[in-house]
Design an enzyme around this catalytic site. Structure first.
Site, PDB file in Angstrom:
ATOM      1  N   CYS A  36       0.867  -1.175   0.000  1.00  0.00           N
ATOM      2  CA  CYS A  36       0.000   0.000   0.000  1.00  0.00           C
ATOM      3  C   CYS A  36       0.903   1.223   0.000  1.00  0.00           C
ATOM      4  CB  CYS A  36      -0.874   0.042   1.243  1.00  0.00           C
ATOM      5  SG  CYS A  36      -1.850  -1.448   1.492  1.00  0.00           S
ATOM      6  N   TRP A  56      -3.882  -1.486  -1.227  1.00  0.00           N
ATOM      7  CA  TRP A  56      -3.862  -2.715  -2.035  1.00  0.00           C
ATOM      8  C   TRP A  56      -4.297  -3.793  -1.046  1.00  0.00           C
ATOM      9  CZ3 TRP A  56      -3.434  -4.338  -6.884  1.00  0.00           C
ATOM     10  CH2 TRP A  56      -3.017  -5.639  -7.143  1.00  0.00           C
ATOM     11  N   ASN A  94       0.847  -0.330   6.136  1.00  0.00           N
ATOM     12  CA  ASN A  94       1.175  -1.181   4.995  1.00  0.00           C
ATOM     13  C   ASN A  94       1.847  -2.416   5.572  1.00  0.00           C
ATOM     14  OD1 ASN A  94       2.096  -2.206   2.519  1.00  0.00           O
ATOM     15  ND2 ASN A  94       3.945  -0.954   2.601  1.00  0.00           N
ATOM     16  N   GLU A 104       8.281 -20.924 -19.517  1.00  0.00           N
ATOM     17  CA  GLU A 104       8.179 -19.579 -18.959  1.00  0.00           C
ATOM     18  C   GLU A 104       9.344 -18.701 -19.434  1.00  0.00           C
ATOM     19  OE1 GLU A 104       5.981 -17.879 -17.680  1.00  0.00           O
ATOM     20  OE2 GLU A 104       6.989 -16.263 -16.638  1.00  0.00           O
ATOM     21  N   LYS A 138       8.794 -15.269 -21.548  1.00  0.00           N
ATOM     22  CA  LYS A 138       9.325 -13.963 -21.124  1.00  0.00           C
ATOM     23  C   LYS A 138      10.106 -13.316 -22.261  1.00  0.00           C
ATOM     24  CE  LYS A 138       7.415 -13.217 -18.446  1.00  0.00           C
ATOM     25  NZ  LYS A 138       6.480 -13.961 -17.667  1.00  0.00           N
ATOM     26  N   GLU A 162       7.760 -12.240 -25.302  1.00  0.00           N
ATOM     27  CA  GLU A 162       6.754 -11.190 -25.118  1.00  0.00           C
ATOM     28  C   GLU A 162       7.347  -9.788 -24.967  1.00  0.00           C
ATOM     29  OE1 GLU A 162       5.560 -12.044 -20.436  1.00  0.00           O
ATOM     30  OE2 GLU A 162       4.036 -11.259 -21.770  1.00  0.00           O
ATOM     31  N   LYS A 181      -2.174  -6.118 -19.691  1.00  0.00           N
ATOM     32  CA  LYS A 181      -1.820  -6.735 -18.414  1.00  0.00           C
ATOM     33  C   LYS A 181      -2.865  -7.771 -18.015  1.00  0.00           C
ATOM     34  CE  LYS A 181       0.520  -7.418 -14.664  1.00  0.00           C
ATOM     35  NZ  LYS A 181       1.624  -8.383 -14.856  1.00  0.00           N
TER      36      LYS A 181
END
Ligand code: M6R
Length: 609
Positions: free
Chosen positions: A2, A74, A100, A482, A486, A489, A604
């Site tokens: 946060c 958050w 936080n 993966e 990565k 992309e 996203k």
């Protein structure tokens, strides 16, 4: 994660707090609020949603004052809502706190405080602070805050403001960042530098276990035992844009470097103090339901799917349950066999991916118990699942998922260990050894990050490359997938992730000196097989970059370059092996000048089918 801001000085606090919160919105943005001392009262304004909603509320109900605290949230405990937004106040409404972090023992503290008559207004762990400090207050705010901190277990960055000490703000830090900003007859406090940069470049970084007392004309810092601390003031040289990224060039690099903390937060409170048990209160299955599970179905997309693939290995190996895994966009079109004996695990960083949500509904409608693994409290999959385990990675801004992935892996390991523990499928001693290995992962990740310059140099080799292969076997086959995802992309270099044993059934034809192969070859059951695959590549004049373990004296005889990761048990190597591959992708893309945080054609969160 946060964002916190505090101000004490001669200026309009509201303006400074709102401005600071906007600069910290990258740390969380599901609700925001502030508290300002106004004419001998605490004026509190808070709203679910982005900071503009709070600003709108302040237009309707203005506040004025020169001392205040603010927060952008958050969510970790309690969904995003007006009530759960910070600041939180004590029963008397004379003291306000923003926080936080995660308070691990908040339920026990809350029960005890409620037993003594304290009235809670939210579902947050933070509100415990307000009541705990109130319960200790006997005329000395500093003493009450310190007494409260002594009772709390967990992580915190905390700022307290009270009408009973109107010229003071008190702040404390344990594992969550806080900086103090120093101006002329004014002091600032914030989670991060960008919030204060418009007003001052003079900052002090508060350390773990420290408490700061801020007045207009200065700051006093002590440790919890009251010992005075003296610390030099630092001058921040970054510009505002760099400061938002913590001085990193891109959010992706910042997020890669946040992984030790994110992993630590994801472990927090989930391992018993003696290191023998996993506790997952978010998994709401009774002992009878746990033993009735006959199979597991994992549903996810993209990087989250790769985390699920590792989860399959972990759950099958440790909990001896059959695991099926599906890309969410495929599951819904194949009439899958799902029943009451199925534990469906839905993995999604955002919790909003349309295909993953559809998979969740399909599994739930067919009677499965649905466990969501998500980074976003209050997201769609969080709301719709029967059980939820959060990855406490904090907001992930870069499109390429990094810290969300490794924390998803961590939750997969914890889930597998928990299922094994509850179903009695492995000896206690073996489980304890694995728990010990899991606990070392955050610091081992830090060790890898400390050597990132070597990976930067390796990436220079990819400047002229148009195609690449990523190979792995067993639990590191997903690592190869993966690593390739990565690279492609963010650098737009073609990268193919393959099970190394399958290479000779096709992709071996791609190998040339211009098509490098990244091979994950760590000690374990398939190590010798990986060495054979590396030799096959070398025999065709391919260039091999291997990811191997520290102290392995063999690998460099076969591979052209070796990236070393610390030793851990084979099952946990995917977390550590992922980090150098993220760095490799990052530096390749940066060398090519790509738009790393927002690659072309990508979003996203994919909220359409
Ligand atoms: O939010 P989710 O975890 O559901 O997102 C799933 C994928 O869209 C995501 O992992 C995507 O593959 C990433 N961009 C990969 O870095």
């Amino acid at each position: 994660m946060c964002g916190i801001v505090g101000y004490i000085g001669p200026a309009d606090a509201k303006h400074i707090l709102l401005d600071g919160l906007r600069k910290l919105e990258y740390r969380g943005y599901d609700s925001a609020g502030l508290a300002i001392q106004q004419a001998g009262e605490l004026a509190i304004r808070k709203r679910q949603g982005k900071i503009d909603r709070l600003a709108g509320e302040l237009d309707l109900a203005p506040v004025e004052g020169m001392v205040g605290i603010g927060h952008t949230r958050w969510a970790t405990h309690g969904a995003p809502s007006d009530d759960n937004a910070h600041p939180h106040v004590d029963c008397a409404g004379r003291m306000a706190v923003v926080h936080n972090g995660i308070i691990e023992n908040y339920l026990a503290l809350r029960e005890s405080l409620e037993g003594r008559g304290h009235q809670f207004r939210s579902e947050t762990d933070t509100e415990v602070f307000a009541h705990l400090i109130e319960s200790h207050y006997a005329g000395d705010l500093y003493a009450a805050v310190v007494a409260a901190l002594r009772e709390v277990v967990g992580s915190y960055a905390l700022v307290v403001m009270s009408l009973d000490a109107p010229d003071t703000l008190i702040a404390a830090r344990q594992h969550s960042p806080l900086i103090l900003g120093h101006g002329e007859q004014e002091q600032f406090i914030a989670s991060d530098v960008p919030a204060v940069l418009a007003y001052t470049r003079k900052v002090t970084y508060l350390q773990n276990g420290e408490v700061a007392v801020l007045n207009r004309d200065g700051v006093r810092i002590t440790r919890l035992d009251g010992t005075e601390v003296s610390r030099d003031i630092s001058i921040v040289a970054w510009d505002a844009a760099a400061a938002e990224k913590g001085g990193y060039k891109h959010f992706m690099l910042k997020e890669i470097n946040e992984q030790p903390t994110a992993l630590e937060e994801t472990l927090r409170g989930r391992i018993s103090e003696d290191g023998a048990q996993i506790t997952l209160p978010g998994l709401k299955l009774s002992p009878a339901q746990l033993s009735a599970i006959s199979r597991v179905l994992i549903i996810a997309c993209g990087t989250a799917y790769h985390a699920g693939l590792v989860g399959k290995y972990a759950i099958e190996q440790l909990a001896r349950l059959p695991v099926e895994i599906d890309v969410a966009s495929e599951l819904r079109y194949r009439d899958p066999i799902i029943d009451e004996g199925t534990l469906a695990i839905v993995i999604s960083q955002s919790g909003e991916t349309a295909d993953t949500q559809a998979g969740l509904h399909e599994a739930r409608d067919k009677g499965a118990h649905v466990l969501a693994v998500t980074n976003v409290v209050g997201s769609s999959v969080d709301r719709d699942a029967d059980s939820v385990l959060y990855t406490y990675a904090g907001p992930e801004i870069a499109v390429a998922s990094t810290k969300a992935y490794t924390t998803q892996l961590m939750v997969m390991y914890l889930t597998a260990l928990y299922l094994a523990q509850e179903r009695g499928t492995m000896p206690d001693e073996a489980r304890i050894q694995l728990i010990d290995a899991v606990r070392r992962i955050p610091s081992q990740t830090q060790t890898i990050l400390e050597g990132q310059e070597a990976i930067h140099s390796l990436a220079d080799r990819f400047d002229e490359i148009h195609s690449s292969l990523f190979l792995g076997r067993g639990v590191n086959f997903p690592t190869a997938l993966e690593g390739a995802l990565k690279l492609k992309e963010i650098s737009y270099i073609h990268a193919e992730g393959y099970a190394a044993g399958e290479m000779k059934h096709g992709p071996i034809a791609l190998i040339t000196p211009q098509c490098p192969t990244v091979a994950v070859a760590v000690p374990g059951g398939v190590y010798d097989k990986m060495l054979s695959n590396i030799k096959e590549v070398k025999a065709r004049a391919g260039h091999v970059i291997a990811v191997g373990a520290e102290g392995d004296g063999e690998l460099h005889k076969y591979a052209d370059d070796v990236i070393r990761i610390p030793r851990t048990v084979e099952l946990f190597t995917p977390v550590l092996a992922a980090v150098p591959l993220q760095l490799l992708a990052y530096y390749c893309a940066d060398n090519l000048g790509m738009d790393i945080d927002q690659p072309r054609n990508l979003a996203k969160s994919v909220t359409v089918e």
